[in-house]
Design an enzyme around this catalytic site. Structure first.
Site, mmCIF file in Angstrom:
data_model
loop_
_atom_site.group_PDB
_atom_site.id
_atom_site.type_symbol
_atom_site.label_atom_id
_atom_site.label_comp_id
_atom_site.label_asym_id
_atom_site.label_seq_id
_atom_site.Cartn_x
_atom_site.Cartn_y
_atom_site.Cartn_z
ATOM 1 N N ASP A 135 6.374 2.102 6.113
ATOM 2 C CA ASP A 135 5.187 1.365 6.197
ATOM 3 C C ASP A 135 4.205 2.181 5.069
ATOM 4 O OD1 ASP A 135 2.626 0.283 6.460
ATOM 5 O OD2 ASP A 135 2.655 0.696 8.485
ATOM 6 N N GLU A 159 -5.006 1.134 2.881
ATOM 7 C CA GLU A 159 -4.789 0.320 3.896
ATOM 8 C C GLU A 159 -4.924 0.845 5.410
ATOM 9 O OE1 GLU A 159 -2.544 -2.535 6.714
ATOM 10 O OE2 GLU A 159 -2.244 -0.372 6.280
ATOM 11 N N HIS A 181 0.703 -1.247 -0.184
ATOM 12 C CA HIS A 181 -0.135 -0.043 -0.002
ATOM 13 C C HIS A 181 0.833 1.251 0.134
ATOM 14 C CE1 HIS A 181 0.388 0.920 4.221
ATOM 15 N NE2 HIS A 181 0.583 -0.414 4.536
#
Ligand SMILES: [Zn+2]
Length: 349
Positions: A188, A222, A71
């Site tokens: 992330d 996400e 993502h």
């Protein structure tokens, strides 16, 4: 076919990705960027109504498909309120602790497309004025944005074009150290996104034929729980979320290996598929850690929740201090890249 991890290229792509602001809900620019790359790589893709991209590479077996997702959306915030002082109250986008962004430089994205700079601070930051600054809670009441414009009241801030509902992005502060660490916000899941793009590139440039038709799902929702949970081609048998490994007390994951997740808050991942990933790592001498993430969900678990009949698994690079000022090491990226390569070339069990 043989595979070499392109460290330099991967890190430079990762830097480009983290430097494009993309809090969940404000991902058009990053997805346009991704689309341009997919076009250049001459791979077929679709863009969903939710804004995700699904690239597809046809394999020898077109009856059973694989899907890998990463993502591009990140944590961020939205202007909740323009305060009487002209400063801004924020509402969180995604889950994090306010102290993780305290002191961070940010950009306010106005409706007309203006980018206005600011800093996220406790209202009571000045120690020469506020005696209790250190013990006050870091929360929506006390955290505010100091706007880098000559404004002293709400009207002044509004005249700049800033309004409730404007997105606020946090500076990534990307740094690559000589010791191989990559420090940045939003690793992330832009680290995994960079790895997926590099994999697509390798397949396309080398004309590799994959054993199964493989979809690369670049998700953009996400962090708010509904990224890769729609538009999954019906032939999809295996669904892999490539997302960060969680590091901390009691965790096996680290910044040097690929972390394979056996279970997270959503429950266990598909046991046999997870075992297959572990076996692949062993066979290929890939440094890996098998782990359980206590407070975590992925787009793979979101797909399962949405009712898709797929075998789901999760692996990715170990990310230290996740949802804060994150860090990983090039070795973790390399081990993840190797497992990705081994997986897309393996037989389904
Ligand atoms: Zn993630």
């Amino acid at each position: 076919m043989s595979y070499t991890f392109q460290a330099k290229e991967t890190v430079s792509l990762l830097k480009q990705l983290v430097e494009i602001p993309s809090p969940s809900g404000y991902t058009k620019e990053i997805m346009d960027f991704m689309e341009r790359i997919l076009k250049e790589l001459n791979v077929s893709y679709i863009r969903t109504n939710k804004g995700a991209l699904i690239a597809t590479i046809k394999g020898t077996d077109d009856t059973k498909h694989r899907l890998l997702t990463a993502h591009t959306d990140t944590l961020g915030a939205m202007v909740k309120e323009v305060k009487a002082s002209g400063r801004l109250k924020l509402a969180m986008v995604g889950g994090f602790n306010w102290n993780a962004v305290e002191g961070e430089y940010c950009t306010i994205h106005t409706a007309s497309g203006k980018k206005i700079r600011g800093t996220i601070l406790m209202h009571q930051t000045t120690v020469h004025v506020y005696k209790n600054a250190s013990s006050l809670p870091r929360d929506e009441q006390n955290i505010e944005v100091r706007v880098d414009e000559k404004v002293t009241d709400a009207d002044g801030t509004r005249e700049l074009g800033i309004e409730v509902g404007d997105f606020v992005s946090f500076d990534p502060r990307f740094e690559e150290t000589e010791t191989g660490f990559i420090k940045s916000r939003h690793l992330d899941d832009k680290a995994s996104t960079a790895l997926l793009l590099q994999l697509i590139k390798a397949v396309q440039e080398n004309n590799w034929t994959l054993p199964y038709t493989t979809h690369f799902y670049i998700s953009n929702n996400e962090e708010i729980g509904f990224g890769g949970n729609s538009n999954i081609p019906e032939q999809t048998v295996e669904y892999i979320a490539v997302d960060m490994g969680a590091i901390g007390d009691g965790q096996t994951s680290d910044e040097y290996t690929v972390s394979i997740c056996a279970k997270d808050s959503s429950g266990p991942y598909h046991y046999e598929l997870t075992r297959q990933l572990v076996e692949l790592a062993k066979e290929e001498n890939i440094e890996y850690k098998l782990d359980i993430y206590p407070f975590y969900g992925s787009d793979a678990s979101a797909a399962i929740r949405a009712g898709f009949d797929v075998k789901h698994a999760l692996f990715g690079p170990g990310i230290e201090a996740s949802h804060a000022y994150e860090r990983t090491h090039i070795e973790s990226l390399e081990n993840t890249a190797k497992l990705l390569y081994a997986y897309v070339n393996s037989k389904m069990v």
